[in-house]
Design a protein around this motif. Structure first.
Motif, PDB file in Angstrom:
ATOM      1  N   UNK A 146       0.903  -1.119  -0.125  1.00  0.00           N
ATOM      2  CA  UNK A 146      -0.441   0.292   0.086  1.00  0.00           C
ATOM      3  C   UNK A 146       0.938   0.494  -0.112  1.00  0.00           C
ATOM      4  N   UNK A 147       0.428   1.628  -1.155  1.00  0.00           N
ATOM      5  CA  UNK A 147       1.703   2.878  -0.777  1.00  0.00           C
ATOM      6  C   UNK A 147       1.556   3.970   0.102  1.00  0.00           C
ATOM      7  N   UNK A 148       3.018   4.340   0.585  1.00  0.00           N
ATOM      8  CA  UNK A 148       2.388   5.918   1.920  1.00  0.00           C
ATOM      9  C   UNK A 148       2.837   7.441   0.742  1.00  0.00           C
ATOM     10  N   UNK A 149       1.858   7.562   0.756  1.00  0.00           N
ATOM     11  CA  UNK A 149       1.961   9.332   0.743  1.00  0.00           C
ATOM     12  C   UNK A 149       1.438   9.719   1.288  1.00  0.00           C
ATOM     13  N   UNK A 150       1.729  11.911   1.231  1.00  0.00           N
ATOM     14  CA  UNK A 150       1.640  12.621   1.966  1.00  0.00           C
ATOM     15  C   UNK A 150      -0.136  12.361   1.575  1.00  0.00           C
ATOM     16  N   UNK A 151      -0.383  13.327  -0.136  1.00  0.00           N
ATOM     17  CA  UNK A 151      -1.392  13.533  -0.412  1.00  0.00           C
ATOM     18  C   UNK A 151      -1.716  11.785  -1.529  1.00  0.00           C
ATOM     19  N   UNK A 152      -2.872  11.883  -1.299  1.00  0.00           N
ATOM     20  CA  UNK A 152      -3.855  10.838  -2.455  1.00  0.00           C
ATOM     21  C   UNK A 152      -4.632  11.877  -3.198  1.00  0.00           C
ATOM     22  N   UNK A 153      -4.244  11.877  -4.730  1.00  0.00           N
ATOM     23  CA  UNK A 153      -5.454  11.661  -5.650  1.00  0.00           C
ATOM     24  C   UNK A 153      -6.701  11.085  -5.755  1.00  0.00           C
ATOM     25  N   UNK A 154      -7.766  11.938  -5.304  1.00  0.00           N
ATOM     26  CA  UNK A 154      -8.868  11.131  -5.721  1.00  0.00           C
ATOM     27  C   UNK A 154     -10.217  11.367  -6.728  1.00  0.00           C
ATOM     28  N   UNK A 155     -10.584  10.733  -7.856  1.00  0.00           N
ATOM     29  CA  UNK A 155     -11.415  10.800  -8.237  1.00  0.00           C
ATOM     30  C   UNK A 155     -11.757   9.966  -9.444  1.00  0.00           C
ATOM     31  N   UNK A 156     -13.110  10.644  -9.815  1.00  0.00           N
ATOM     32  CA  UNK A 156     -13.321   9.630 -11.220  1.00  0.00           C
ATOM     33  C   UNK A 156     -12.621   9.575 -12.108  1.00  0.00           C
ATOM     34  N   UNK A 157     -12.581   8.721 -12.914  1.00  0.00           N
ATOM     35  CA  UNK A 157     -11.174   8.937 -14.500  1.00  0.00           C
ATOM     36  C   UNK A 157     -11.706   9.991 -15.548  1.00  0.00           C
ATOM     37  N   UNK A 158     -10.751  10.505 -15.984  1.00  0.00           N
ATOM     38  CA  UNK A 158     -10.736  11.603 -16.498  1.00  0.00           C
ATOM     39  C   UNK A 158     -11.167  12.892 -15.814  1.00  0.00           C
ATOM     40  N   UNK A 159     -11.048  12.446 -14.642  1.00  0.00           N
ATOM     41  CA  UNK A 159     -11.149  14.535 -13.829  1.00  0.00           C
ATOM     42  C   UNK A 159      -9.865  15.666 -14.127  1.00  0.00           C
ATOM     43  N   UNK A 160      -8.724  14.940 -14.203  1.00  0.00           N
ATOM     44  CA  UNK A 160      -7.141  15.318 -14.731  1.00  0.00           C
ATOM     45  C   UNK A 160      -6.337  15.190 -13.696  1.00  0.00           C
ATOM     46  N   UNK A 161      -6.194  14.114 -12.920  1.00  0.00           N
ATOM     47  CA  UNK A 161      -5.278  14.359 -11.803  1.00  0.00           C
ATOM     48  C   UNK A 161      -4.183  13.595 -12.182  1.00  0.00           C
ATOM     49  N   UNK A 162      -3.649  13.049 -13.287  1.00  0.00           N
ATOM     50  CA  UNK A 162      -2.389  13.067 -14.041  1.00  0.00           C
ATOM     51  C   UNK A 162      -2.195  14.481 -14.499  1.00  0.00           C
ATOM     52  N   UNK A 163      -3.039  15.444 -14.781  1.00  0.00           N
ATOM     53  CA  UNK A 163      -2.240  15.934 -15.672  1.00  0.00           C
ATOM     54  C   UNK A 163      -2.542  17.248 -14.333  1.00  0.00           C
ATOM     55  N   UNK A 164      -2.722  17.244 -13.240  1.00  0.00           N
ATOM     56  CA  UNK A 164      -2.638  17.777 -11.970  1.00  0.00           C
ATOM     57  C   UNK A 164      -1.251  17.448 -10.989  1.00  0.00           C
ATOM     58  N   UNK A 165      -1.019  16.459 -11.653  1.00  0.00           N
ATOM     59  CA  UNK A 165       0.674  15.394 -10.927  1.00  0.00           C
ATOM     60  C   UNK A 165       1.590  16.043 -11.453  1.00  0.00           C
ATOM     61  N   UNK A 166       1.359  16.370 -12.811  1.00  0.00           N
ATOM     62  CA  UNK A 166       2.201  16.760 -14.085  1.00  0.00           C
ATOM     63  C   UNK A 166       2.899  18.096 -13.902  1.00  0.00           C
ATOM     64  N   UNK A 167       1.707  18.569 -13.185  1.00  0.00           N
ATOM     65  CA  UNK A 167       1.729  20.719 -13.207  1.00  0.00           C
ATOM     66  C   UNK A 167       2.608  20.858 -11.261  1.00  0.00           C
TER      67      UNK A 167
END
Length: 373
Positions: A146-167
């Motif tokens: 189970x990944x350990x991270x400070x913040x986990x991005x939660x959302x439906x597909x195509x909400x823009x989570x990957x784009x946000x992480x890259x920004x």
């Protein structure tokens, strides 16, 4: 000594988060009846958490996944007490839960350096065992990451989570204009001017019914358990998985995400939560934001929009709500500041609780000393 045998694993792409292993402690050494000598104890199999280790690297290095510790030395005239067998250490990534083959958790390794005894070596032959050695413990175990991270991005597909992480970080996740582009977790780090780093996990998108393991279901949700905080990412224009599924507004999306988290594990809703409202560059975004703001201020007045079984028992209380656009960059810096503020506040709260606990222990110790006098 390490030997290799059969293994089973579950993976998406090159990412592996579940691995089945065979472990066996070493057999004890033979005793020496004539002189009462004791054989050496068999070696143990240990799991040791170490950074820069992955389940994938274990699979590649030991394809058969069979780990056996060394046998204890036999007792002899020269050495009546046989030496202990060589231990077998298996390096695993932090964030591992160790489960029996029936799914029962028997241990976990969260920080580098932590150790777990996976299989104990057998005792050497002695008077108690009629000088016959015992076999080591053997069993099949499952390593569940189970990944350990400070913040986990939660959302439906195509909400823009990957784009946000890259920004907000230097991560380079796969990005496209269709759903389910993220099929394995991506980790990135937000770098601040004072060299503070905050880790963010982009996790595969949820769909309705994820708690029942639909879509990537449990594979996604289990990673949320180890994150300190949640960042919900929603599309201000709403979401529709396909032509066969119902269209959901941004408000309905938030309620459905809350319901999925609640059904999987209610404790997830106790984590601090931020809300990022993405795609504010789209037409009608401001009007949609105005409507969403009213709905979030009085959510009880709008619960009738969903079927009763889809309504969460409790609505989330967001520490901050940040309208943004990964396309134009609007709100990105504000979001990074809000994440930093939320993480710092949580750390300070934990430090304060730790100080109070230490003070209470000190006071209790002093009172006990005075009572003895």
């Amino acid at each position: 000594m390490v030997r290799c045998g059969g293994a089973a694993l579950r993976k998406f792409g090159n990412f592996i988060d579940d691995l089945r292993l065979y472990v066996r402690g070493g057999t004890g050494g033979m005793g020496y009846p004539r002189l009462g000598g004791e054989g050496g104890r068999g070696g143990d199999v240990w799991f040791v958490a170490r950074e820069r280790t992955t389940l994938k690297s274990i699979k590649e290095r030991y394809p058969q996944k069979r780990f056996v510790a060394g046998a204890g030395a036999n007792s002899s005239v020269k050495a009546l007490k046989g030496e202990k067998g060589e231990d077998c250490e298996v390096h695993v990534p932090p964030g591992i839960s160790v489960l029996c083959d029936d799914g029962k958790q028997i241990g976990e390794l969260n920080a580098p350096g932590e150790r777990f005894l996976a299989a104990r070596g057998g005792v050497g032959g002695s008077l108690v065992t009629n000088f016959m050695p015992c076999k080591g413990q053997r069993r099949i175990v499952r390593l569940d990451l189970k990944l350990i991270a400070d913040v986990g991005l939660v959302g439906f597909p195509n909400a823009g989570k990957s784009s946000l992480l890259s920004k907000i970080s230097h991560a380079k996740p796969r990005i496209a204009d269709y759903a389910f582009t993220t099929v394995q977790p991506e980790l990135g780090k937000i770098m601040y001017a004072d060299y503070k780093q905050i880790s963010v996990a982009d996790l595969p998108g949820l769909i309705e019914g994820a708690h029942e393991n639909k879509g990537m279901g449990h594979k996604f949700l289990k990673h949320v358990e180890r994150t300190k905080q949640l960042l919900l990412v929603v599309d201000i224009s709403g979401f529709q998985l396909s032509m066969k599924t119902q269209f959901r507004t941004a408000f309905e999306t938030i309620l459905l995400l809350t319901k999925e988290l609640e059904l999987y594990n209610e404790e997830l809703l106790t984590k601090p939560v931020l809300l990022a409202i993405n795609k504010m560059d789209l037409p009608c975004a401001k009007d949609n934001l105005s409507e969403l703001t009213k709905q979030l201020q009085n959510p009880q007045d709008f619960l009738h929009l969903l079927q009763e079984e889809m309504i969460p028992a409790n609505t989330l209380e967001f520490k901050d709500i940040i309208p943004m656009s990964t396309y134009t960059g609007e709100g990105i810096e504000e979001l990074k500041s809000c994440i930093r503020k939320s993480i710092d506040e949580e750390a300070e709260q934990k430090n304060e609780e730790y100080r109070k606990k230490k003070l209470l222990l000190l006071q209790t110790s002093k009172e006990e000393q005075m009572n003895r006098v």
